[in-house]
Design a protein around this motif. Structure first.
Motif, PDB file in Angstrom:
ATOM      1  N   GLU A 292      15.277   1.215   1.723  1.00  0.00           N
ATOM      2  CA  GLU A 292      14.885   1.430   3.163  1.00  0.00           C
ATOM      3  C   GLU A 292      16.251   1.867   4.013  1.00  0.00           C
ATOM      4  O   GLU A 292      15.954   2.803   4.831  1.00  0.00           O
ATOM      5  CB  GLU A 292      14.157   0.577   3.804  1.00  0.00           C
ATOM      6  N   LYS A 296      17.290   5.389   2.859  1.00  0.00           N
ATOM      7  CA  LYS A 296      15.893   6.066   3.521  1.00  0.00           C
ATOM      8  C   LYS A 296      15.073   6.388   2.465  1.00  0.00           C
ATOM      9  O   LYS A 296      14.370   7.432   2.880  1.00  0.00           O
ATOM     10  CB  LYS A 296      16.720   7.202   4.374  1.00  0.00           C
ATOM     11  N   ASP A 297      14.776   5.730   1.283  1.00  0.00           N
ATOM     12  CA  ASP A 297      13.476   5.893   0.546  1.00  0.00           C
ATOM     13  C   ASP A 297      12.548   5.099   0.808  1.00  0.00           C
ATOM     14  O   ASP A 297      12.393   4.061   0.100  1.00  0.00           O
ATOM     15  CB  ASP A 297      14.201   6.038  -0.783  1.00  0.00           C
ATOM     16  N   TRP A 298      11.599   5.534   1.611  1.00  0.00           N
ATOM     17  CA  TRP A 298      10.711   4.773   2.221  1.00  0.00           C
ATOM     18  C   TRP A 298       9.582   4.180   0.976  1.00  0.00           C
ATOM     19  O   TRP A 298       9.136   3.050   0.791  1.00  0.00           O
ATOM     20  CB  TRP A 298       9.702   5.248   3.309  1.00  0.00           C
ATOM     21  N   ARG A 299       9.385   5.342  -0.056  1.00  0.00           N
ATOM     22  CA  ARG A 299       8.261   4.867  -1.206  1.00  0.00           C
ATOM     23  C   ARG A 299       9.051   3.829  -2.100  1.00  0.00           C
ATOM     24  O   ARG A 299       8.398   3.010  -2.517  1.00  0.00           O
ATOM     25  CB  ARG A 299       8.181   6.212  -1.849  1.00  0.00           C
ATOM     26  N   ALA A 301      11.518   1.679  -1.168  1.00  0.00           N
ATOM     27  CA  ALA A 301      11.435   0.508  -0.499  1.00  0.00           C
ATOM     28  C   ALA A 301      10.264  -0.377  -0.354  1.00  0.00           C
ATOM     29  O   ALA A 301      10.019  -1.485  -0.680  1.00  0.00           O
ATOM     30  CB  ALA A 301      11.852   0.804   0.901  1.00  0.00           C
ATOM     31  N   GLU A 302       9.016   0.436  -0.337  1.00  0.00           N
ATOM     32  CA  GLU A 302       7.609  -0.030  -0.297  1.00  0.00           C
ATOM     33  C   GLU A 302       7.350  -0.571  -1.558  1.00  0.00           C
ATOM     34  O   GLU A 302       6.831  -1.724  -1.659  1.00  0.00           O
ATOM     35  CB  GLU A 302       6.564   0.850   0.224  1.00  0.00           C
ATOM     36  N   ARG A 331       8.074  -1.836   9.615  1.00  0.00           N
ATOM     37  CA  ARG A 331       8.990  -0.862   9.694  1.00  0.00           C
ATOM     38  C   ARG A 331       8.234   0.594   9.036  1.00  0.00           C
ATOM     39  O   ARG A 331       8.385   1.403   9.701  1.00  0.00           O
ATOM     40  CB  ARG A 331      10.359  -0.881   9.718  1.00  0.00           C
ATOM     41  N   ILE A 332       8.156   0.516   7.913  1.00  0.00           N
ATOM     42  CA  ILE A 332       7.693   1.614   7.146  1.00  0.00           C
ATOM     43  C   ILE A 332       6.307   2.010   7.435  1.00  0.00           C
ATOM     44  O   ILE A 332       6.107   3.212   7.646  1.00  0.00           O
ATOM     45  CB  ILE A 332       7.603   1.292   5.789  1.00  0.00           C
ATOM     46  N   SER A 333       5.344   1.158   7.560  1.00  0.00           N
ATOM     47  CA  SER A 333       3.958   1.491   8.097  1.00  0.00           C
ATOM     48  C   SER A 333       4.119   2.064   9.691  1.00  0.00           C
ATOM     49  O   SER A 333       3.350   2.869   9.775  1.00  0.00           O
ATOM     50  CB  SER A 333       2.997   0.009   8.436  1.00  0.00           C
ATOM     51  N   ARG A 335       6.544   3.860  10.862  1.00  0.00           N
ATOM     52  CA  ARG A 335       6.808   5.143  10.836  1.00  0.00           C
ATOM     53  C   ARG A 335       5.884   6.205  10.268  1.00  0.00           C
ATOM     54  O   ARG A 335       5.937   7.528  10.639  1.00  0.00           O
ATOM     55  CB  ARG A 335       8.025   5.098   9.699  1.00  0.00           C
ATOM     56  N   GLU A 336       4.947   5.530   9.561  1.00  0.00           N
ATOM     57  CA  GLU A 336       3.880   6.441   8.867  1.00  0.00           C
ATOM     58  C   GLU A 336       2.655   6.423   9.735  1.00  0.00           C
ATOM     59  O   GLU A 336       1.631   7.037   9.300  1.00  0.00           O
ATOM     60  CB  GLU A 336       3.622   5.896   7.573  1.00  0.00           C
TER      61      GLU A 336
END
Length: 369
Positions: A292, A296-299, A301-302, A331-333, A335-336
């Motif tokens: 993350e 910066k690879d959200w997928r 990281a999730e 944070r990821i949620s 952003r999405e």
């Protein structure tokens, strides 16, 4: 005449109780602790049992064995039989130390072992969230602790317990307000002084040197929000004890929190190789943070955060890391634009986070920043 009686009493006390003043026994303790912290448990057990044979009425061997079991059978809650033995060893250490203190209330070594054994008992109950038992042990320890507060120059081993008291008596109730009504029973603490004493403990103590180093790193990271400063204390531990699981975990986490992701990788791999769900779960969270924050690879990281949440956490050492995973997913949620998920993860994170920096991040996210 008075001088002669004093020297006679001092000599008799040294024969009976003053284990920490015996150079041979001090060397044995140092060797035993070295093996303990390096996870050579067979060797440390033999040394501590030999001390018990030599000093059958001294609290030190019982306390040392308890310290070993805390790491050998981590976490103790998963080992009920060893957990009961752990508590029995601490209670025996306290019983013997109390007997020595009752015979000679000026015996600083007896006061030290009373404080230490009760401190470990209180820490165990704190991990179990039994706060009333924590208060009970703390009340019993306090009269001995007051002796330590006044005698760190005469007995440097008091620096650890005194530093922990001065710091935690302020910091811990701030995080656990249920304890605040009981603070009137105790002398006010001082966080700055506590840090100074803990730092001195990293240099001047024998029995609790490694505990001082570990908790200086722990306090700097958790309560002071300074993982970079914490790294310096962990560096000493990891150089001396590269096989210690707690120090591996602390190293991997601190390197990740300071953005040193590549340096953290070999320590994360070692954590995974332990085949423990607690260390593996923490390792997965740290991998998620690398993806993350570092890549910066959200997928990805999730993916790692979700894997970490499928595994259990431990109250003292990995609960806050569980909170880091929930904050990452929040944070990821966000952003999405998945606001329902964002609120769910953020709300859940509040049950786990106590790190100063995590609490700051929680407030930032709560305000949609």
């Amino acid at each position: 005449m008075i001088r002669a009686i004093f020297l006679l009493l001092l000599f008799a006390s040294s024969l009976k109780a003053q284990l920490l003043q015996d150079p041979v026994s001090k060397a044995q303790i140092t060797l035993g602790l070295t093996n303990l912290y390096q996870y050579n448990f067979k060797e440390s057990t033999a040394i501590f049992n030999s001390l018990k044979a030599k000093y059958p009425r001294h609290p030190a061997p019982y306390l040392l064995l308890a310290m070993q079991w805390e790491q050998q059978y981590f976490p103790l809650k998963d080992h009920p039989a060893q957990s009961r033995l752990y508590l029995a060893q601490l209670e025996k250490a306290y019983e013997l130390a109390q007997q020595q203190y009752d015979e000679n209330e000026t015996d600083l070594e007896a006061s030290f072992f009373c404080t230490a054994s009760l401190g470990f008992l209180a820490a165990y109950e704190a991990d179990e969230q039994n706060f009333m038992k924590v208060v009970s042990y703390a009340k019993n320890a306090y009269r001995f602790l007051k002796i330590g507060l006044q005698n760190t120059e005469k007995q440097p081993e008091f620096l650890f317990s005194t530093g922990m008291y001065n710091y935690y008596s302020v910091a811990y109730p701030e995080l656990h307000p249920v304890l605040k009504p009981f603070l009137f029973l105790f002398q006010p603490g001082n966080k700055r002084l506590g840090l100074t004493q803990l730092e001195a403990g990293t240099r001047k103590t024998i029995f609790v040197k490694n505990e001082s180093l570990f908790y200086m790193g722990y306090v700097q990271n958790k309560y002071e929000g300074n993982p970079l400063r914490a790294l310096a204390y962990n560096q000493i531990l990891i150089e001396n004890f590269p096989n210690n699981h707690w120090y591996l975990l602390q190293r991997a986490e601190l390197l990740t929190l300071t953005g040193k992701f590549e340096e953290a990788e070999p320590f994360i791999e070692k954590m995974e190789s332990l085949k423990s769900p607690y260390y593996t779960g923490a390792a997965y969270t740290l991998r998620g943070m690398r993806e993350e924050v570092g890549r910066k690879d959200w997928r990805k990281a999730e993916f790692w955060y979700a894997k970490s949440l499928a595994l259990p956490f431990e109250e003292r050492l990995t609960k806050d890391i569980r909170g880091l995973a929930y904050l990452g997913l929040a944070r990821i949620s966000y952003r999405e634009r998945k606001i329902t998920l964002f609120r769910k993860y953020l709300r859940t994170s509040a049950d786990f986070i106590e790190y100063k920096n995590s609490l700051i991040e929680y407030k930032r996210l709560s305000h949609g920043k």
